[in-house]
Design an enzyme around this catalytic site. Structure first.
Site, mmCIF file in Angstrom:
data_model
loop_
_atom_site.group_PDB
_atom_site.id
_atom_site.type_symbol
_atom_site.label_atom_id
_atom_site.label_comp_id
_atom_site.label_asym_id
_atom_site.label_seq_id
_atom_site.Cartn_x
_atom_site.Cartn_y
_atom_site.Cartn_z
ATOM 1 N N SER A 228 -9.249 -1.427 -4.880
ATOM 2 C CA SER A 228 -9.396 0.024 -4.783
ATOM 3 C C SER A 228 -9.184 0.471 -3.347
ATOM 4 C CB SER A 228 -10.794 0.446 -5.231
ATOM 5 O OG SER A 228 -11.757 0.146 -4.227
ATOM 6 N N ASP A 229 -8.830 1.749 -3.189
ATOM 7 C CA ASP A 229 -8.952 2.357 -1.873
ATOM 8 C C ASP A 229 -10.443 2.474 -1.578
ATOM 9 O OD1 ASP A 229 -8.352 3.580 0.546
ATOM 10 O OD2 ASP A 229 -6.887 4.942 -0.330
ATOM 11 N N TRP A 230 -10.789 2.680 -0.311
ATOM 12 C CA TRP A 230 -12.182 2.641 0.123
ATOM 13 C C TRP A 230 -12.935 3.864 -0.431
ATOM 14 C CZ3 TRP A 230 -9.663 -1.285 0.986
ATOM 15 C CH2 TRP A 230 -10.112 -2.372 1.749
ATOM 16 N N GLY A 231 -13.827 3.610 -1.388
ATOM 17 C CA GLY A 231 -14.534 4.697 -2.053
ATOM 18 C C GLY A 231 -13.745 5.283 -3.193
ATOM 19 N N GLY A 232 -12.745 4.557 -3.685
ATOM 20 C CA GLY A 232 -11.844 5.095 -4.695
ATOM 21 C C GLY A 232 -12.153 4.662 -6.112
#
Length: 818
Positions: A228-232
């Protein structure tokens, strides 16, 4: 012990930990089974490795590494060899700093020039993006370091990137927005693919089974992991079922609990979790650093950065005034002469090993110049007192070297530009100098197009984009003719933003309708009257000239072979980018008039010639037929354009295809009247777009809805508690920015100022959910949930959630070895 054996020995708690990150940049180690952690970090424009003081935004000070040019500069070089050279250098630096995987390349399409992250992306065309991205992946992975191709997919704005919905028809999705990813996956098998923050057609990318499993794995044969993207991540169980393996940055107790409970109650089959575990174990094994890397060669990497900056610079206009005579004396105007903007802001911000500004490069050559500031780069308003000084000094000069462009005040990751105007203080000064009859050589820095209403009055325009730490040296080499400009635009520069299709609808709501379908960039602009584009896709001038001769076309079974001779007919050595476009047959299927199908960059000494050959598979001419769910090559008459830009055609060749299966058009032409001719595209209504999509869109609702965990921070300001929270969060960035302004001039001041600005402008676009799951536990999920209840007036319920801490087992690394 092989991967299957390790999975069989792992406990459920260990599996749940392994599919979650830890300490912002790492995977969870499982010492009991000898499974190490691996380290990953940002890297599309150079390695960004933080020390002990890590943070979830990647904003604290990082190690000194090479700042390479950004994606915009690489794209305009049209030279995959540049990506290869940077990839090898970044891999060497990664080994030295113990980084197992680089989070790059970034290959999203430049759909709209206002997108704040366009500086990091390569092109408006998927072929350019694919070839450049593939070269980077292959180079890095050949050195044993992992890569992460991002942001998958349709991540084309920043204002709503955390919760926005990209609504796009399947054909445009396949032909434009997924095509670069498809090529890179099939031809280089990147270690990981990073899922984007946004939704695509109503489903978050991290939970999108169509994207992550059906297309990526089943159709394209992808074998690696998805991170995932960071916090995604919104729903951890849905993301695992969709095929998203590693949630980053991790340390989210709520998500680990979700996994443990879902496996125990049967809503998540453990076999699904095991598949993700296997892919992560393979990722860890494939990126294990073997041996000790000696210190990397800083000077060598600086030279590589310099060479790429030279190769990617675009001479957009030259009325015979360049190159300059080193023996002449010049008036130099502009804050960016001393404070060159050489990189973007946000997660890709590099702490450079060295920095050469244009001023330093001029002084090293003993160039005679008088300098006047002209404008303050940290401001955008007109500054009459500085303008007055410039006009007074300019009385003694005919030629003015103006250094300007977009500053960090107007362009960054995390937010989109409200317009594409040059900062007012620069535009005002340039216009006054032109009215005074001065010959202006505009040296421009910035990551994306700007309106240039005064372009006709300029004597020269040299676009350096964001050239990296050696950008000043590269600028001087080009200005004084030590090197010949050879870059070409990988994106169209419109005359005004009004020419952008549906530009007035861009980032006006969470739902972003891609009404233009496949008519992106030159595929649209080249079918409009020429006055809409200031500089077309593929445009770029040189100090020398090139002739195209002896064009030839043959067909060999399922390929066409196109060739021509390119000769340097001028007085300088130089490089030319030969572009091959193919015009589609007219049929019931709406298509752009022509599309880029090949390109080659050739370097020729003056008087030298070379034969350039393209081998194009007929499959590359296919369109995606939504009716049968497959690619179709149409029979009919095709035109080959050998060109030096999308509008400067040197030769035309024709061929016909008659041996393909005839497949009916999937479109009812009468329902899509404005897609048949691109010049009528702006007339497409919501109802016509729904016909293209094949489904109805959710009707827009008025009035304020209840707050949710997906609410944007900006939306919270309607409530008293929300305003307090908003002020506190944004205040962190404002404080850092204001403190930076008080610091003496230094690279650290520059970085702190950029980071403060980034937080101030990016955080209001964040969602409560993304803030929480990207905070590595600092803003826990129960706190975010409780805040939502309080915002909605449910105070006791909210306080109870805040007070109820989420309990999870100790991480494996903290347990005693078994």
């Amino acid at each position: 012990m092989n991967i299957q054996e390790k999975v069989q020995l792992m406990t459920l708690e260990e599996k749940a930990a392994l599919v979650s990150g830890v300490d912002f940049w790492e995977t969870n180690a499982i010492p009991r089974l000898g499974i190490p952690s691996m380290y990953m970090t940002d890297g599309p424009c150079g390695l960004r490795k933080q020390g002990e003081n890590r943070d979830h935004l990647g904003l604290n000070e990082s190690e000194r590494t090479t700042s390479f040019p950004t994606g915009a500069t690489f794209g305009s070089s049209w030279n995959p060899e540049n990506m290869r050279k940077m990839g090898e250098a970044v891999a060497e630096e990664s080994k030295f700093f113990g980084v197992n995987m680089i989070l790059g390349p970034a290959v999203n399409i430049k759909r709209n020039p206002r997108c704040g992250r366009n500086f990091e992306y390569l092109s408006e065309d998927p072929l350019v993006s694919a070839e450049m991205g593939k070269a980077f992946v292959l180079a890095v992975q050949e050195k044993g370091i992992g890569t992460s191709v991002k942001h998958f997919a349709v991540n084309n704005n920043e204002d709503y990137r955390f919760m926005g919905d990209a609504v796009v028809d399947e054909r445009a999705l396949r032909e434009i927005y997924l095509k670069a990813f498809e090529t890179i996956v099939k031809e280089s098998q990147p270690t990981t693919v990073m899922s984007a923050y946004n939704k695509v057609n109503g489903v978050y990318c991290s939970e999108n089974h169509l994207l992550l499993t059906k297309i990526l794995r089943n159709e394209w044969g992808y074998e690696g992991a998805v991170i995932s993207d960071w916090g995604g991540v919104s729903d951890r169980i849905a993301s695992l079922k969709a095929g998203m393996d590693l949630e980053m940055p991790g340390d989210c107790a709520y998500f680990r609990n979700q996994i443990l409970n879902a496996v125990k109650n049967g809503s998540l089959p453990e076999s699904v979790l095991d598949e993700s575990v296997k892919r992560i174990l393979k990722m860890i094994g494939d990126t294990k650093i073997v041996g000790v890397q000696p210190d990397f060669d800083e000077e060598k990497h600086n030279r590589i950065s310099e060479e790429i900056a030279v190769d990617g610079a675009v001479l957009m206009k030259n009325a015979g005034i360049l190159p300059l005579d080193k023996k002449a004396s010049f008036l130099v105007v502009g804050d960016l002469f001393k404070k060159m903007r050489y990189q973007g802001a946000g997660s890709s911000l590099i702490n450079p090993t060295k920095l050469t500004t244009p001023e330093a490069a001029f002084r090293s050559r003993k160039i005679a110049f008088e300098y006047v500031q002209g404008y303050r780069e940290e401001d955008t308003d007109a500054q009459p007192e500085l303008e007055k000084e410039v006009l007074m000094r300019a009385e003694n000069y005919e030629k003015i070297l103006f250094f300007g462009g977009q500053t960090d005040c107007v362009e960054s990751e995390g937010y989109d530009r409200p317009n594409i105007l040059l900062p007012i203080n620069q535009a005002s000064l340039i216009e006054r100098l032109l009215r005074a009859g001065k010959k202006i050589i505009f040296v421009m820095y910035g990551g994306s197009p700007v309106e240039l209403p005064f372009a006709d009055g300029l004597s020269a325009l040299l676009n350096m984009y964001l050239p990296g730490q050696a950008g000043g040296e590269a600028t001087a080499q080009l200005l004084f003719g030590e090197k010949t400009p050879s870059g070409k635009l990988a994106e169209t520069w419109v005359k005004t933003y009004a020419a952008v299709p549906f530009g007035d609808e861009y980032v006006t709501s969470k739902e972003d309708c891609y009404k233009e379908s496949v008519f992106v960039g030159y595929r649209y602009y080249d079918q409009l009257p020429a006055e809409n584009s200031l500089y077309p896709f593929g445009h770029g001038l040189s100090y020398t000239t090139f002739a195209y001769a002896e064009p030839q076309l043959t067909r060999e079974k399922d390929h066409i072979i196109v060739s021509c001779t390119i000769k340097n007919t001028g007085d300088y050595d130089g490089g030319e980018i030969v572009q091959l476009y193919i015009g589609n047959p007219r049929s019931a299927v709406f298509k752009p008039l022509k599309e880029l199908r090949g390109f080659r960059k050739v370097y020729l000494a003056k008087g030298e010639a070379d034969r350039v050959t393209f081998r194009i598979s007929l499959k590359e001419l296919a369109y995606y037929n939504i009716g049968i769910g497959d690619w179709v090559v149409e029979n009919g008459a095709y035109t080959v354009y050998l060109a030096s830009s999308s509008t400067e055609i040197r030769h035309k060749l024709a061929f016909e295809i008659t041996d393909q299966k005839d497949v009916p058009s999937p479109y009812a032409t009468e329902q899509l009247p404005h897609y048949q001719e691109a010049e009528k595209l702006s007339l497409v209504t919501r109802e016509e777009f729904e016909c293209l999509l094949g489904k109805k869109l959710e009707p827009a609702t008025g009035g304020r809805k209840a707050y949710t965990i997906e609410s944007k921070l900006d939306e919270l300001q309607d409530s008293f508690v929300g305003r307090i929270f908003h002020k506190a969060v944004v205040g962190v960035g404002r404080k850092q920015y204001e403190q930076a302004l008080k610091m003496p001039e230094s690279p650290k001041k520059d970085m702190n100022r950029k980071n403060g600005m980034f937080i101030m402008k990016m955080m209001p676009n964040n969602s409560l959910r993304s803030m929480s799951v990207s905070s590595s536990g600092k803003f826990s999920y129960n706190l975010a949930q409780g805040l939502v209840d309080i915002l909605n007036g449910q105070y006791l319920k909210g306080i109870k959630k805040i007070a109820t801490k989420i309990k999870v087992p100790e991480l494996p690394r903290n347990q005693n070895r078994g």
